[in-house]
Design a protein around this motif. Structure first.
Motif, mmCIF file in Angstrom:
data_model
loop_
_atom_site.group_PDB
_atom_site.id
_atom_site.type_symbol
_atom_site.label_atom_id
_atom_site.label_comp_id
_atom_site.label_asym_id
_atom_site.label_seq_id
_atom_site.Cartn_x
_atom_site.Cartn_y
_atom_site.Cartn_z
ATOM 1 N N THR A 88 0.593 -1.112 0.269
ATOM 2 C CA THR A 88 -0.070 0.045 -0.355
ATOM 3 C C THR A 88 0.284 0.864 0.098
ATOM 4 O O THR A 88 0.648 2.154 -0.619
ATOM 5 C CB THR A 88 -0.993 0.345 1.374
ATOM 6 N N LEU A 89 1.555 1.673 0.678
ATOM 7 C CA LEU A 89 2.680 2.241 0.882
ATOM 8 C C LEU A 89 3.343 2.576 -0.627
ATOM 9 O O LEU A 89 3.580 3.606 -1.116
ATOM 10 C CB LEU A 89 4.070 2.467 1.243
ATOM 11 N N GLY A 90 3.874 1.318 -1.299
ATOM 12 C CA GLY A 90 4.283 1.690 -2.305
ATOM 13 C C GLY A 90 3.514 2.213 -3.779
ATOM 14 O O GLY A 90 3.552 3.415 -4.554
ATOM 15 N N ARG A 91 2.544 1.837 -3.727
ATOM 16 C CA ARG A 91 1.288 2.007 -4.840
ATOM 17 C C ARG A 91 0.936 3.563 -3.932
ATOM 18 O O ARG A 91 0.916 4.856 -4.815
ATOM 19 C CB ARG A 91 0.254 1.754 -4.149
ATOM 20 N N ILE A 92 0.833 3.887 -3.151
ATOM 21 C CA ILE A 92 0.923 5.712 -2.397
ATOM 22 C C ILE A 92 1.938 6.209 -2.479
ATOM 23 O O ILE A 92 2.673 7.863 -3.453
ATOM 24 C CB ILE A 92 0.715 5.611 -1.034
ATOM 25 N N ILE A 93 3.388 5.506 -3.190
ATOM 26 C CA ILE A 93 4.000 6.597 -3.964
ATOM 27 C C ILE A 93 4.596 6.522 -4.726
ATOM 28 O O ILE A 93 4.530 7.865 -5.661
ATOM 29 C CB ILE A 93 5.522 5.802 -2.815
ATOM 30 N N GLU A 94 3.750 5.578 -5.237
ATOM 31 C CA GLU A 94 3.563 5.856 -7.016
ATOM 32 C C GLU A 94 2.746 7.045 -7.249
ATOM 33 O O GLU A 94 3.401 8.035 -8.330
ATOM 34 C CB GLU A 94 3.166 3.980 -8.075
ATOM 35 N N LEU A 95 2.050 7.143 -7.104
ATOM 36 C CA LEU A 95 0.367 7.690 -6.726
ATOM 37 C C LEU A 95 1.335 9.130 -6.671
ATOM 38 O O LEU A 95 0.869 10.211 -7.916
ATOM 39 C CB LEU A 95 -0.170 7.507 -6.793
ATOM 40 N N LEU A 96 1.484 9.637 -6.043
ATOM 41 C CA LEU A 96 2.251 10.869 -5.641
ATOM 42 C C LEU A 96 3.237 11.104 -6.480
ATOM 43 O O LEU A 96 3.187 12.544 -6.198
ATOM 44 C CB LEU A 96 2.669 11.348 -3.770
ATOM 45 N N CYS A 97 4.304 10.199 -6.659
ATOM 46 C CA CYS A 97 4.885 10.603 -7.869
ATOM 47 C C CYS A 97 4.745 10.995 -8.589
ATOM 48 O O CYS A 97 5.307 11.988 -9.830
ATOM 49 C CB CYS A 97 6.839 9.458 -7.617
ATOM 50 N N GLU A 98 3.751 10.500 -9.290
ATOM 51 C CA GLU A 98 2.916 10.894 -10.740
ATOM 52 C C GLU A 98 2.761 12.476 -10.716
ATOM 53 O O GLU A 98 2.830 12.865 -11.541
ATOM 54 C CB GLU A 98 2.211 9.717 -10.824
ATOM 55 N N GLU A 99 1.903 12.265 -9.360
ATOM 56 C CA GLU A 99 1.586 13.602 -9.290
ATOM 57 C C GLU A 99 2.450 15.261 -9.313
ATOM 58 O O GLU A 99 2.300 15.774 -9.942
ATOM 59 C CB GLU A 99 0.137 13.905 -8.112
ATOM 60 N N ARG A 100 3.444 14.868 -8.644
ATOM 61 C CA ARG A 100 4.698 15.868 -8.354
ATOM 62 C C ARG A 100 5.657 15.447 -9.566
ATOM 63 O O ARG A 100 6.181 16.170 -9.200
ATOM 64 C CB ARG A 100 4.793 15.082 -6.955
ATOM 65 N N ASP A 101 5.455 14.469 -11.138
ATOM 66 C CA ASP A 101 6.602 14.266 -11.162
ATOM 67 C C ASP A 101 7.969 13.968 -11.131
ATOM 68 O O ASP A 101 8.952 14.952 -10.980
ATOM 69 C CB ASP A 101 6.466 15.323 -12.470
ATOM 70 N N CYS A 102 8.125 12.864 -10.019
ATOM 71 C CA CYS A 102 9.194 12.966 -8.848
ATOM 72 C C CYS A 102 9.841 12.120 -10.515
ATOM 73 O O CYS A 102 9.623 11.899 -11.228
ATOM 74 C CB CYS A 102 9.544 12.054 -8.207
ATOM 75 N N THR A 103 11.716 13.199 -10.401
ATOM 76 C CA THR A 103 12.563 11.716 -11.193
ATOM 77 C C THR A 103 12.732 10.962 -10.481
ATOM 78 O O THR A 103 12.190 10.468 -9.747
ATOM 79 C CB THR A 103 13.929 13.105 -10.985
ATOM 80 N N ASP A 104 12.876 9.575 -11.335
ATOM 81 C CA ASP A 104 13.887 8.726 -11.025
ATOM 82 C C ASP A 104 14.740 8.329 -9.853
ATOM 83 O O ASP A 104 14.754 7.754 -8.859
ATOM 84 C CB ASP A 104 14.548 7.754 -12.079
ATOM 85 N N GLU A 105 15.538 9.497 -9.613
ATOM 86 C CA GLU A 105 16.333 9.594 -8.509
ATOM 87 C C GLU A 105 15.749 10.045 -6.851
ATOM 88 O O GLU A 105 16.702 9.586 -5.840
ATOM 89 C CB GLU A 105 17.720 10.851 -8.965
ATOM 90 N N ARG A 106 14.503 10.774 -7.351
ATOM 91 C CA ARG A 106 13.943 11.391 -5.989
ATOM 92 C C ARG A 106 13.060 10.460 -6.018
ATOM 93 O O ARG A 106 12.157 10.055 -4.437
ATOM 94 C CB ARG A 106 12.860 12.270 -6.448
ATOM 95 N N LYS A 107 13.269 9.003 -6.640
ATOM 96 C CA LYS A 107 11.883 7.410 -5.867
ATOM 97 C C LYS A 107 12.986 7.132 -4.985
ATOM 98 O O LYS A 107 12.497 5.742 -4.797
ATOM 99 C CB LYS A 107 11.666 7.188 -7.311
ATOM 100 N N MET A 108 14.254 7.509 -4.497
ATOM 101 C CA MET A 108 15.153 6.568 -3.539
ATOM 102 C C MET A 108 13.919 5.631 -2.346
ATOM 103 O O MET A 108 13.024 7.015 -2.214
ATOM 104 C CB MET A 108 16.620 7.148 -3.529
ATOM 105 N N THR A 109 14.484 4.751 -1.733
ATOM 106 C CA THR A 109 13.862 4.357 -0.574
ATOM 107 C C THR A 109 14.685 4.187 -0.022
ATOM 108 O O THR A 109 15.635 4.018 -0.015
ATOM 109 C CB THR A 109 12.588 3.000 -0.823
ATOM 110 N N ASN A 110 14.247 4.013 1.479
ATOM 111 C CA ASN A 110 15.638 3.591 2.541
ATOM 112 C C ASN A 110 16.402 5.320 2.823
ATOM 113 O O ASN A 110 17.214 4.880 2.449
ATOM 114 C CB ASN A 110 15.998 2.218 2.625
ATOM 115 N N GLY A 111 15.983 6.376 2.661
ATOM 116 C CA GLY A 111 16.736 7.803 2.740
ATOM 117 C C GLY A 111 17.675 7.348 3.484
ATOM 118 O O GLY A 111 17.619 7.268 4.412
ATOM 119 N N GLY A 112 19.051 7.709 3.149
ATOM 120 C CA GLY A 112 20.745 7.822 3.618
ATOM 121 C C GLY A 112 20.851 8.419 4.442
ATOM 122 O O GLY A 112 21.119 9.207 5.227
#
Length: 139
Positions: free
Chosen positions: A115-139
């Motif tokens: 569910t979290l993964g799908r929410i991230i996908e939906l929000l990134c589509e709306e906000r036009d996230c770049t692939d670099e910003r779609k990282m997980t597990n923030g370092g």
């Protein structure tokens, strides 16, 4: 404000997620199992990675209801969302299944992650996230 929703699982192991895009910020609520509630709340704030200032990351603060165990899930979601979206994110989560066994907890957690993964996908589509910003597990 715009809303986005996603769900995974069935009946007592179902997890629902609702995200609200609040101008530059995002608020996400996850509830699931037999008794959705507020078990923990986290606030994620984007920042440059401490290891690589050119890479996105985030910091998070968490409040947890005494006796609840959603704090680690809320923190992880806040970090992941804030890193991917590069905005402030609040996350509320409450998952409960009566007499849950190990397999139930594993499936409920997997449904939450999906569910979290799908929410991230939906929000990134709306906000036009770049692939670099779609990282997980923030370092």
């Amino acid at each position: 404000m715009r809303t986005f929703s996603a769900s995974e699982g069935e009946r007592r192991l179902r997890v629902d997620g609702l995200a609200v895009s609040c101008g530059p910020d995002v608020s996400v609520c996850f509830g699931g199992g037999e008794a959705p509630h507020i078990g923990a709340v986290a606030l994620g704030i984007p920042r440059p990675s401490l290891m690589d200032p050119d890479a996105p990351s985030a910091s998070a603060s968490v409040l947890c209801v005494t006796g609840h165990k959603e704090d680690e899930l809320a923190r992880a979601a806040a970090l992941e969302l804030a890193t991917a979206l590069q905005c402030r994110v609040s996350v509320s989560i409450g998952l409960h299944v009566d007499d849950a066994g190990t397999a139930d907890i594993r499936e409920l957690t997997a449904n939450y992650r999906a569910t979290l993964g799908r929410i991230i996908e939906l929000l990134c589509e709306e906000r036009d996230c770049t692939d670099e910003r779609k990282m997980t597990n923030g370092g």
